[in-house]
Design a protein around this motif. Structure first.
Motif, mmCIF file in Angstrom:
data_model
loop_
_atom_site.group_PDB
_atom_site.id
_atom_site.type_symbol
_atom_site.label_atom_id
_atom_site.label_comp_id
_atom_site.label_asym_id
_atom_site.label_seq_id
_atom_site.Cartn_x
_atom_site.Cartn_y
_atom_site.Cartn_z
ATOM 1 N N UNK B 82 61.355 53.261 45.334
ATOM 2 C CA UNK B 82 59.890 53.313 45.439
ATOM 3 C C UNK B 82 59.182 52.108 44.831
ATOM 4 N N UNK B 83 59.903 51.330 44.042
ATOM 5 C CA UNK B 83 59.297 50.135 43.459
ATOM 6 C C UNK B 83 59.306 48.947 44.412
ATOM 7 N N UNK B 84 59.937 49.095 45.557
ATOM 8 C CA UNK B 84 59.953 48.011 46.545
ATOM 9 C C UNK B 84 58.531 47.705 46.988
ATOM 10 N N UNK B 85 58.118 46.458 46.795
ATOM 11 C CA UNK B 85 56.747 46.019 47.092
ATOM 12 C C UNK B 85 56.673 44.538 46.761
ATOM 13 N N UNK B 86 55.494 43.968 46.973
ATOM 14 C CA UNK B 86 55.251 42.607 46.512
ATOM 15 C C UNK B 86 54.368 42.676 45.275
ATOM 16 N N UNK B 87 54.746 41.947 44.252
ATOM 17 C CA UNK B 87 54.020 41.958 42.986
ATOM 18 C C UNK B 87 53.364 40.591 42.774
ATOM 19 N N UNK B 88 52.083 40.625 42.460
ATOM 20 C CA UNK B 88 51.315 39.409 42.203
ATOM 21 C C UNK B 88 50.822 39.402 40.768
ATOM 22 N N UNK B 89 50.856 38.234 40.153
ATOM 23 C CA UNK B 89 50.127 38.058 38.911
ATOM 24 C C UNK B 89 48.908 37.180 39.196
ATOM 25 N N UNK B 90 47.903 37.308 38.370
ATOM 26 C CA UNK B 90 46.691 36.505 38.500
ATOM 27 C C UNK B 90 46.151 36.231 37.110
ATOM 28 N N UNK B 91 45.587 35.049 36.928
ATOM 29 C CA UNK B 91 45.027 34.674 35.631
ATOM 30 C C UNK B 91 43.584 34.244 35.801
ATOM 31 N N UNK B 92 42.809 34.459 34.763
ATOM 32 C CA UNK B 92 41.432 33.975 34.714
ATOM 33 C C UNK B 92 41.384 32.806 33.754
ATOM 34 N N UNK B 93 40.804 31.686 34.161
ATOM 35 C CA UNK B 93 40.668 30.565 33.215
ATOM 36 C C UNK B 93 39.832 30.980 32.017
ATOM 37 N N UNK B 94 40.091 30.353 30.876
ATOM 38 C CA UNK B 94 39.336 30.661 29.668
ATOM 39 C C UNK B 94 37.986 29.969 29.654
ATOM 40 N N UNK B 95 37.685 29.218 30.719
ATOM 41 C CA UNK B 95 36.466 28.402 30.742
ATOM 42 C C UNK B 95 35.217 29.206 31.035
ATOM 43 N N UNK B 96 35.377 30.489 31.322
ATOM 44 C CA UNK B 96 34.204 31.316 31.581
ATOM 45 C C UNK B 96 33.961 31.596 33.038
ATOM 46 N N UNK B 97 34.672 30.909 33.921
ATOM 47 C CA UNK B 97 34.550 31.217 35.334
ATOM 48 C C UNK B 97 35.269 32.529 35.638
ATOM 49 N N UNK B 98 34.841 33.188 36.684
ATOM 50 C CA UNK B 98 35.492 34.418 37.108
ATOM 51 C C UNK B 98 36.285 34.221 38.377
ATOM 52 N N UNK B 99 36.773 33.018 38.575
ATOM 53 C CA UNK B 99 37.593 32.714 39.740
ATOM 54 C C UNK B 99 39.047 32.942 39.375
#
Lengths: 115, 112
Positions: B82-99
């Motif tokens: 059941x864990x078969x899937x695609x896993x993504x990580x994502x980071x937010x820059x510390x500069x204050x942007x929300x991109x």
């Protein structure tokens, strides 16, 4: 229905036609994002809106792509003169930017097929 | 400019085995996110990691963040199909942007 909704879920169009994709974010979320995901690929950032600030359009692949967000809520992504390479799933997400978590919540996506 | 790299891109593993997915990022970020995507579905949030040393666990998945090494890991314990899937990580820059900057994803297949 407190989640992000998108419409249509599927769109098939002919090359050269214009399409509009809609996103309804979670109520109260100030940030809204559009991403594109081609088959088997990762997420490609397109554009993001944050409150009343000018949107970050740095990911839009060409001037055929545009997006607007009316009243700080609903957003529409427009693709003019569609090309076959525009075929992809278009994902919308929203977040309560400024909160502790800034967690993004994704909609179900619109699958666009350009024939 | 913040860049996020994930590895491996593909992972095929037997049920019952353990494995780790790595997420490296290039500049300062103190907010790291993990998502799961099932085939034909959208992304589902798994973990939000907000500070150095943060560890979150849910079932057979455990995520951690080391901001000094600019590394987050997603550890899978005793994998099940059941864990078969695609896993993504994502980071937010510390500069204050929300991109958010996303990794390329890790396609996990757990074999029975």
């Amino acid at each position: 229905g407190a989640g992000v909704s998108q419409s249509p879920s599927n769109k098939v169009t002919e090359k050269g036609k214009d399409v509009e994709l809609r996103c309804d974010p979670i109520s109260g979320h100030t940030a809204l994002y559009w991403y594109r995901q081609s088959l088997g690929q990762g997420l490609e950032f397109l554009i993001y809106f944050q409150g009343n600030s000018a949107p970050d359009k740095s990911g839009l692949p060409s001037d055929r792509f545009s997006a607007e967000r009316t009243g700080g809520s609903v957003s529409t992504l427009t693709i003019q003169r569609t090309q076959q390479e525009d075929s992809a799933v278009y994902l919308c997400a929203s977040s309560s930017a400024g909160g502790s978590y800034n967690e993004q919540f994704f909609g179900p996506g619109t699958r666009l097929t350009v024939l | 400019e913040l860049k996020v790299e994930q590895n491996p891109l593909f992972l095929s593993m037997q049920e019952g085995k353990n494995y780790t997915i790595y997420c490296n990022y290039s500049t300062t970020s103190d907010r790291l996110y993990w998502y799961r995507q099932d085939p034909g579905k959208s992304l589902e949030s798994l973990f939000v990691l907000l500070s150095n040393g943060a560890v979150k666990q849910e079932g057979r998945l455990m995520a951690s963040l080391d901001t000094k090494a600019r590394l987050s890991t997603l550890h899978i314990t005793a994998a099940v199909h059941d864990l078969s899937a695609t896993y993504f990580c994502a980071a937010l820059p510390a500069s204050g942007t929300y991109k958010y900057i996303f990794g390329t994803g890790t396609r996990l297949k757990v074999l029975a």
